[in-house]
Write an enzyme that holds these catalytic residues in place. Structure first.
Site, short mmCIF file in Angstrom:
data_model
loop_
_atom_site.label_atom_id
_atom_site.label_comp_id
_atom_site.label_asym_id
_atom_site.label_seq_id
_atom_site.Cartn_x
_atom_site.Cartn_y
_atom_site.Cartn_z
N ASN A 39 -0.81 2.76 -0.74
CA ASN A 39 0.19 3.66 0.17
C ASN A 39 0.85 2.77 0.82
O ASN A 39 2.05 2.92 1.25
CB ASN A 39 -0.86 4.75 0.80
CG ASN A 39 -1.84 4.32 1.52
OD1 ASN A 39 -2.06 2.99 1.67
ND2 ASN A 39 -2.53 5.26 2.10
N CYS B 127 -2.51 -4.27 8.31
CA CYS B 127 -2.56 -3.27 9.06
C CYS B 127 -3.60 -2.79 9.72
O CYS B 127 -3.72 -1.88 10.37
CB CYS B 127 -1.65 -2.15 8.38
SG CYS B 127 -2.93 -1.53 6.96
#
Length: 327
Positions: free
Chosen positions: A172, A276
């Protein structure tokens, strides 16, 4: 003047034009600088756009950065964040998503949803009377992509002509980062195992955006090829939530895809590293993750500032994405 259709939602970076992305990044930077400068001068920054308003945080997945960044962003705007975890509400269990969306959106000014499936956040948005922001789902992660772009802009001052190399899973985070890069003129090279595929519908979106904005993308199976002449190398977890039972298989699948000092040497000498988080040592070596060219903690902090800008645009400005006040 408000956006032509309210409520306006943010479910993926594909929902934003190139100009809107740039405005959001510039506004995020402006807000961040104002808070930093005033903190140093011991002055307070008062933003009251969400004063006396509530933002619902519907989270079916545990979270560190998304939860803290959203709660602090709502607070920056003078609002109140209501955390609704999977044990707090009956999201799709004893109550339909339709009913949940109708009820919650009637009581709050906005919803940030961190859910398992894209169809869940899309259903919430379809029936909500307030803006819905995708805080993460199995297909997209727009808030992370915006934070990544802010980090890149702070570091390189411009997007034009930069090359991002992604090493790892086709997940994603990659989906929205590829779309974002294509829209702002960043070239992307993705290195993934041969038996890991990027979805055709995502590639179609990226290809269209790249053609419109003069950027390029490629998909290869060798990290050494992807990182050649890269300005930024990015990776992420190989084992997402819900894939824990596949851990042993996936670790074998991604053998040779760890970002190491040797891999970074194949990129530009000034190449930066991003992740991230949360990070696992098999994905990136300590040398790179904690090295002087790592932007990971700056990137994590920027989740807050880009979320402030998104909330301001969709909730306070009713969907209109304005240029920074200093422009």
């Amino acid at each position: 003047m408000s956006f032509k259709k309210f409520p306006r939602h943010l479910l993926s970076i594909r929902d934003l034009s190139r100009g809107e992305i740039v405005k959001l990044i510039d506004r995020s930077s402006e807000i961040k600088q104002a808070y930093k400068q005033n903190f140093q001068n011991r002055r307070s920054v008062q933003m009251s756009g969400l004063s006396s308003q509530n933002v619902a945080m519907i989270f079916s997945k545990r979270s560190t950065r998304t939860r803290v960044s959203v709660e602090s962003a709502v607070s920056c705007l003078g609002g109140n964040a209501m955390f609704l975890g999977k044990d707090d509400i009956q999201l799709g269990v004893n109550e339909s998503l339709y009913d949940t969306s109708k009820v919650i959106s009637s009581m709050v000014s906005g919803i940030v949803a961190r859910v398992n499936k894209y169809s869940d956040v899309a259903t919430l948005a379809k029936h909500a009377s307030c803006p819905v922001i995708n805080g993460l789902c199995d297909t997209f992660h727009p808030l992370q992509a915006l934070a990544d772009l802010l980090t890149i802009k702070e570091t390189f001052k411009s997007f034009d002509g930069l090359k991002v190399a992604w090493v790892g899973d086709a997940n994603n985070v990659l989906h929205d980062l590829m779309i974002a890069n294509a829209k702002v003129g960043i070239h992307t090279s993705v290195a993934k195992p041969k038996d890991v595929n990027v979805r055709d519908d995502i590639l179609s979106i990226v290809n269209e955006a790249a053609n419109e904005n003069g950027s390029t993308f490629e998909i290869v199976n060798d990290p050494k090829v992807a990182v050649k002449n890269a300005d930024i190398v990015v990776t992420d977890t190989w084992i997402s939530m819900g894939q824990e039972a596949e851990k042993e298989q996936r670790l074998k699948q991604f053998t040779g895809f760890q970002v190491t000092g040797e891999i970074m040497k194949l990129a530009k000498p000034s190449c930066k590293f991003m992740h991230c988080l949360p990070r696992h040592p098999e994905e990136v070596s300590d040398e790179v993750f904690y090295g002087e060219n790592s932007l990971v903690f700056q990137e994590a902090e920027n989740r807050k500032w880009t979320t402030v800008a998104v909330l301001e645009a969709l909730l306070v400005n009713r969907g209109e994405i304005l240029p920074p006040a200093s422009a």
